[in-house]
Design a protein around this motif. Structure first.
Motif, PDB file in Angstrom:
ATOM      1  N   GLN A 284       0.832  -1.200   0.000  1.00 22.51           N
ATOM      2  CA  GLN A 284       0.000   0.000   0.000  1.00 22.51           C
ATOM      3  C   GLN A 284       0.871   1.256   0.000  1.00 22.51           C
ATOM      4  O   GLN A 284       1.960   1.281   0.558  1.00 22.51           O
ATOM      5  CB  GLN A 284      -0.927   0.007   1.210  1.00 22.51           C
ATOM      6  CG  GLN A 284      -0.221   0.073   2.558  1.00 22.51           C
ATOM      7  CD  GLN A 284      -1.184  -0.086   3.712  1.00 22.51           C
ATOM      8  OE1 GLN A 284      -2.160   0.659   3.824  1.00 22.51           O
ATOM      9  NE2 GLN A 284      -0.929  -1.070   4.572  1.00 22.51           N
ATOM     10  N   ASP A 285       0.357   2.314  -0.664  1.00 19.21           N
ATOM     11  CA  ASP A 285       1.098   3.568  -0.685  1.00 19.21           C
ATOM     12  C   ASP A 285       0.279   4.745  -0.162  1.00 19.21           C
ATOM     13  O   ASP A 285       0.800   5.854  -0.033  1.00 19.21           O
ATOM     14  CB  ASP A 285       1.606   3.875  -2.099  1.00 19.21           C
ATOM     15  CG  ASP A 285       0.485   3.967  -3.130  1.00 19.21           C
ATOM     16  OD1 ASP A 285      -0.701   4.064  -2.747  1.00 19.21           O
ATOM     17  OD2 ASP A 285       0.793   3.930  -4.339  1.00 19.21           O
ATOM     18  N   GLY A 286      -1.019   4.517   0.142  1.00 17.04           N
ATOM     19  CA  GLY A 286      -1.845   5.578   0.704  1.00 17.04           C
ATOM     20  C   GLY A 286      -2.173   6.701  -0.249  1.00 17.04           C
ATOM     21  O   GLY A 286      -2.652   7.754   0.183  1.00 17.04           O
ATOM     22  N   ILE A 287      -1.959   6.496  -1.546  1.00 20.66           N
ATOM     23  CA  ILE A 287      -2.202   7.556  -2.535  1.00 20.66           C
ATOM     24  C   ILE A 287      -3.603   7.420  -3.114  1.00 20.66           C
ATOM     25  O   ILE A 287      -3.982   6.346  -3.594  1.00 20.66           O
ATOM     26  CB  ILE A 287      -1.157   7.499  -3.660  1.00 20.66           C
ATOM     27  CG1 ILE A 287       0.236   7.743  -3.083  1.00 20.66           C
ATOM     28  CG2 ILE A 287      -1.485   8.520  -4.748  1.00 20.66           C
ATOM     29  CD1 ILE A 287       1.356   7.564  -4.107  1.00 20.66           C
ATOM     30  N   ILE A 288      -4.378   8.492  -3.053  1.00 12.59           N
ATOM     31  CA  ILE A 288      -5.723   8.526  -3.606  1.00 12.59           C
ATOM     32  C   ILE A 288      -5.660   8.491  -5.133  1.00 12.59           C
ATOM     33  O   ILE A 288      -4.823   9.161  -5.748  1.00 12.59           O
ATOM     34  CB  ILE A 288      -6.477   9.777  -3.140  1.00 12.59           C
ATOM     35  CG1 ILE A 288      -6.718   9.730  -1.620  1.00 12.59           C
ATOM     36  CG2 ILE A 288      -7.785   9.963  -3.892  1.00 12.59           C
ATOM     37  CD1 ILE A 288      -7.751   8.722  -1.177  1.00 12.59           C
ATOM     38  N   ASP A 289      -6.557   7.727  -5.749  1.00  8.74           N
ATOM     39  CA  ASP A 289      -6.667   7.659  -7.197  1.00  8.74           C
ATOM     40  C   ASP A 289      -7.457   8.881  -7.692  1.00  8.74           C
ATOM     41  O   ASP A 289      -8.644   9.015  -7.372  1.00  8.74           O
ATOM     42  CB  ASP A 289      -7.391   6.369  -7.587  1.00  8.74           C
ATOM     43  CG  ASP A 289      -7.671   6.263  -9.067  1.00  8.74           C
ATOM     44  OD1 ASP A 289      -7.153   7.083  -9.844  1.00  8.74           O
ATOM     45  OD2 ASP A 289      -8.440   5.358  -9.452  1.00  8.74           O
ATOM     46  N   PRO A 290      -6.848   9.777  -8.450  1.00  9.34           N
ATOM     47  CA  PRO A 290      -7.552  10.994  -8.894  1.00  9.34           C
ATOM     48  C   PRO A 290      -8.821  10.693  -9.699  1.00  9.34           C
ATOM     49  O   PRO A 290      -9.820  11.407  -9.575  1.00  9.34           O
ATOM     50  CB  PRO A 290      -6.513  11.732  -9.742  1.00  9.34           C
ATOM     51  CG  PRO A 290      -5.195  11.203  -9.297  1.00  9.34           C
ATOM     52  CD  PRO A 290      -5.438   9.778  -8.925  1.00  9.34           C
ATOM     53  N   ALA A 291      -8.782   9.660 -10.539  1.00 12.09           N
ATOM     54  CA  ALA A 291      -9.956   9.315 -11.334  1.00 12.09           C
ATOM     55  C   ALA A 291     -11.097   8.866 -10.432  1.00 12.09           C
ATOM     56  O   ALA A 291     -12.274   9.200 -10.678  1.00 12.09           O
ATOM     57  CB  ALA A 291      -9.616   8.235 -12.350  1.00 12.09           C
ATOM     58  N   ASN A 292     -10.769   8.120  -9.396  1.00 11.20           N
ATOM     59  CA  ASN A 292     -11.800   7.703  -8.453  1.00 11.20           C
ATOM     60  C   ASN A 292     -12.374   8.905  -7.725  1.00 11.20           C
ATOM     61  O   ASN A 292     -13.597   9.003  -7.518  1.00 11.20           O
ATOM     62  CB  ASN A 292     -11.228   6.702  -7.461  1.00 11.20           C
ATOM     63  CG  ASN A 292     -12.258   6.226  -6.461  1.00 11.20           C
ATOM     64  OD1 ASN A 292     -12.364   6.764  -5.351  1.00 11.20           O
ATOM     65  ND2 ASN A 292     -13.025   5.217  -6.837  1.00 11.20           N
ATOM     66  N   ARG A 293     -11.519   9.830  -7.309  1.00 10.27           N
ATOM     67  CA  ARG A 293     -11.993  11.036  -6.636  1.00 10.27           C
ATOM     68  C   ARG A 293     -13.005  11.774  -7.501  1.00 10.27           C
ATOM     69  O   ARG A 293     -14.085  12.163  -7.041  1.00 10.27           O
ATOM     70  CB  ARG A 293     -10.825  11.954  -6.276  1.00 10.27           C
ATOM     71  CG  ARG A 293     -11.274  13.210  -5.532  1.00 10.27           C
ATOM     72  CD  ARG A 293     -10.184  14.257  -5.468  1.00 10.27           C
ATOM     73  NE  ARG A 293      -9.040  13.853  -4.681  1.00 10.27           N
ATOM     74  CZ  ARG A 293      -7.818  13.670  -5.150  1.00 10.27           C
ATOM     75  NH1 ARG A 293      -7.585  13.843  -6.468  1.00 10.27           N
ATOM     76  NH2 ARG A 293      -6.826  13.330  -4.363  1.00 10.27           N
ATOM     77  N   GLU A 294     -12.690  11.966  -8.762  1.00 14.95           N
ATOM     78  CA  GLU A 294     -13.607  12.691  -9.647  1.00 14.95           C
ATOM     79  C   GLU A 294     -14.906  11.927  -9.849  1.00 14.95           C
ATOM     80  O   GLU A 294     -15.983  12.527  -9.915  1.00 14.95           O
ATOM     81  CB  GLU A 294     -12.926  12.948 -10.996  1.00 14.95           C
ATOM     82  CG  GLU A 294     -11.803  13.963 -10.926  1.00 14.95           C
ATOM     83  CD  GLU A 294     -12.254  15.265 -10.299  1.00 14.95           C
ATOM     84  OE1 GLU A 294     -13.318  15.797 -10.709  1.00 14.95           O
ATOM     85  OE2 GLU A 294     -11.555  15.754  -9.387  1.00 14.95           O
ATOM     86  N   ARG A 295     -14.815  10.611  -9.929  1.00 18.08           N
ATOM     87  CA  ARG A 295     -16.012   9.789 -10.108  1.00 18.08           C
ATOM     88  C   ARG A 295     -16.930   9.908  -8.890  1.00 18.08           C
ATOM     89  O   ARG A 295     -18.154  10.029  -9.024  1.00 18.08           O
ATOM     90  CB  ARG A 295     -15.600   8.343 -10.344  1.00 18.08           C
ATOM     91  CG  ARG A 295     -16.705   7.424 -10.782  1.00 18.08           C
ATOM     92  CD  ARG A 295     -16.164   6.173 -11.458  1.00 18.08           C
ATOM     93  NE  ARG A 295     -15.315   5.357 -10.600  1.00 18.08           N
ATOM     94  CZ  ARG A 295     -14.017   5.159 -10.811  1.00 18.08           C
ATOM     95  NH1 ARG A 295     -13.402   5.720 -11.833  1.00 18.08           N
ATOM     96  NH2 ARG A 295     -13.316   4.384  -9.999  1.00 18.08           N
ATOM     97  N   VAL A 296     -16.354   9.880  -7.705  1.00 17.99           N
ATOM     98  CA  VAL A 296     -17.151   9.968  -6.483  1.00 17.99           C
ATOM     99  C   VAL A 296     -17.727  11.378  -6.307  1.00 17.99           C
ATOM    100  O   VAL A 296     -18.882  11.544  -5.891  1.00 17.99           O
ATOM    101  CB  VAL A 296     -16.308   9.542  -5.268  1.00 17.99           C
ATOM    102  CG1 VAL A 296     -17.043   9.837  -3.968  1.00 17.99           C
ATOM    103  CG2 VAL A 296     -15.970   8.055  -5.356  1.00 17.99           C
ATOM    104  N   ILE A 297     -16.946  12.404  -6.621  1.00 16.09           N
ATOM    105  CA  ILE A 297     -17.469  13.782  -6.545  1.00 16.09           C
ATOM    106  C   ILE A 297     -18.665  13.948  -7.472  1.00 16.09           C
ATOM    107  O   ILE A 297     -19.685  14.541  -7.100  1.00 16.09           O
ATOM    108  CB  ILE A 297     -16.360  14.795  -6.884  1.00 16.09           C
ATOM    109  CG1 ILE A 297     -15.333  14.857  -5.750  1.00 16.09           C
ATOM    110  CG2 ILE A 297     -16.950  16.180  -7.146  1.00 16.09           C
ATOM    111  CD1 ILE A 297     -14.115  15.700  -6.072  1.00 16.09           C
TER     112      ILE A 297
END
Length: 401
Positions: A284-297
Motif C-alpha cells: 500500500q502507498d496511501g495515494i488517492i486515485d484521482p480518477a476515483n476522486r472525480e467519479r465519487v465527486i
C-alpha cells in the motif's frame, strides 16, 4: 538480543478479528499472547478509525441471520466494556442493483425490524438524498467505532490475563518446541501450542510461511487486497441527521456519518471496491486515485444534494477480498485462520472472535462442538491435502459494502 516467550495460544494481528479472538479465548481462561506488527487498530490495517457500517440487509439469508447473532456479542461487549460502540443512526438500501424488496424479505425471515418505503416517502424524510427506487430502512443499523471496539476487546482480553506485544511483526511460523515457533523482530521467538492468524491484508505474504500440511495453503481462496479510497463531504445542513447508505445503480457506493474521522461534520463516502488491487498490505502507498476522486465527486453532485460536493478530507483503507466475498474461518493442525472479510466483516467482529475461539479450542463456551458455517471453511476436515470446496450462497454471490 533474541528473546523467547511462551503461550498456549498466540494470536497474530490486533485488528478487529484478532482482538475479538483474543478476548474470547482469554475470558474462557486460556493463556493468550497477541502480537501486532504496529499498534492495535493502526492506520496500516483495516480496523482503524471511527466509522464502519453496522447493518442487517444482505441478499444471503446466512449473513442476515449472523448479524442478529453478532448483536448479542456487541451487547455483551458494551456491557463489559462500559462503552457505546454502535451509533444507531439507521441504514438505507436503494438502487436498481440492491433490490430493496428482496432484502426486506430476508430481514422479515431474520426477525429484523425494517420498513420498505417508496422513493417519495424516503425523499420527504431524507431530503438530502435522491431516490429513484423503493428504499429499505433498517432503524437499528448504524455506525461502529472500529478503533474503540478494538481497544475495548483488547482491554477485556488483558483484564482476563492476555498479554499484548506491539511493534512485533511476525515473520514466520515453524513447527517446533511446544508445537510452533513464531519468529519476530530482533531474533525474538514465541513457543506456542496453537497459532491464530488474524493478519488481514498481511495474510497473503504470511500464508506461504505457515507450516500447513501439503496442499492446505492452496485450499485458501486467492486473496486480493484492495486499497480503497474514502472521502469526507461536508453537510450543507449540519443539523440534519444522516443515516448510513448502500446505493447500487451505475456504481455501488456506501456512505456513513464519519464520526471522529470526519470531525463530526461530514459523511464518509466510497465506491465499493473502486480502489487499486494489491498483492499484500505491504504494497500500500496511501495515494488517492484521482480518477476515483472525480467519479465519487460526480456521484455526490448527482445523488446527494445535501452534501457539498467538495471533499474536505480523504484517506485510503484496505479490504482483503476472496473471489466469492465469503469469509475464511477454519482451523487445521493447530493453525486457525481468521477471516479475510471482503470489506464487510466489521459488523461481525465479536461473533467471529467467538467462532474462532471455538475452532481453536475445539468447543464452544458451553462445551459443544463448534458451529462455524461450512461456507467459511476451506480445509478438508479429514486433514487430507486439498480444498474442502466452498459452496456458493443460496442467493448467489454476496454483494456487500
Amino acid at each position: 538480543m533474541s528473546t523467547v516467550d511462551t503461550a498456549r495460544y498466540t494470536v497474530i494481528g490486533a485488528g478487529l478479528m484478532g482482538a475479538a479472538t483474543a478476548w474470547q479465548l482469554a475470558v474462557r481462561g486460556e493463556e493468550v499472547l497477541v502480537v501486532e506488527r504496529d499498534e492495535p487498530a493502526n492506520a496500516q490495517g483495516s480496523s482503524h478509525g471511527s466509522a464502519r457500517i453496522f447493518r442487517h440487509a444482505y441478499p444471503d439469508q446466512l449473513y442476515a441471520d449472523l448479524t442478529v447473532q453478532a448483536c448479542d456479542y456487541w451487547d455483551r461487549l458494551k456491557i463489559n466494556s462500559g462503552r457505546t460502540l454502535i451509533d444507531r443512526v439507521g441504514c438505507l438500501d436503494h438502487g436498481r442493483g440492491r433490490d430493496p424488496g428482496q432484502l426486506a424479505g430476508v430481514l422479515e425471515r431474520a426477525g429484523v425490524e425494517h420498513a420498505l418505503l417508496s422513493a417519495g416517502e424516503a425523499s420527504e424524510r431524507w431530503p438530502g438524498i435522491e431516490f429513484s427506487t423503493p428504499v429499505l430502512h433498517q432503524p437499528h443499523a448504524g455506525v461502529i467505532d472500529a478503533q474503540e471496539a478494538v481497544a475495548s476487546m483488547i482491554d477485556l482480553a488483558v483484564a482476563a490475563g492476555a498479554r499484548v506485544l506491539t511493534s512485533w511483526p511476525a515473520s514466520g511460523v515453524e513447527r517446533a518446541g511446544l508445537g510452533f515457533r513464531v519468529s519476530g523482530p530482533a531474533g525474538g521467538t514465541i513457543e506456542t501450542s496453537h497459532v491464530v492468524v488474524a493478519a488481514g491484508g498481511w495474510l497473503p505474504g504470511l500464508l506461504a510461511r505457515l507450516p500447513l500440511p501439503a496442499g492446505a495453503a492452496e485450499a485458501v481462496p486467492p486473496l486480493t487486497v484492495m486499497q480503497e479510497n474514502a472521502y469526507h463531504f461536508p453537510y450543507r445542513d449540519p443539523q440534519q441527521l444522516w443515516p448510513s447508505l448502500i446505493h447500487k445503480d451505475e456504481m455501488q457506493v456506501y456512505s456513513l456519518p464519519g464520526g471522529r474521522d470526519a470531525g463530526f461534520r461530514g459523511q464518509k463516502l466510497a465506491e465499493y471496491n473502486g480502489g487499486r488491487a494489491l498483492g499484500s498490505a505491504a504494497l500500500q502507498d496511501g495515494i488517492i486515485d484521482p480518477a476515483n476522486r472525480e467519479r465519487v465527486i460526480e456521484y455526490v453532485r448527482r445523488n446527494l444534494p445535501g452534501l457539498v460536493p467538495e471533499p474536505y478530507a480523504e484517506t485510503t483503507c484496505l479490504f482483503t477480498n476472496t473471489p466469492d466475498e465469503h469469509f475464511v474461518l477454519d482451523t487445521l493442525d493447530g493453525i486457525t485462520l481468521v477471516s479475510p472479510c471482503s470489506g464487510h466483516g466489521a459488523k461481525f467482529a465479536p461473533l467471529i472472535g467467538a467462532l474462532a475461539a471455538d475452532l481453536a479450542t475445539g468447543s464452544t463456551e458451553d462445551g459443544d462442538s463448534p458451529l462455524v458455517p461450512e461456507v467459511f471453511r476451506v480445509f478438508n476436515q479429514d486433514h487430507d491435502a486439498g480444498p474442502a470446496g466452498r459452496s456458493m450462497p443460496v442467493s448467489g454471490t454476496v454483494r456487500v459494502a
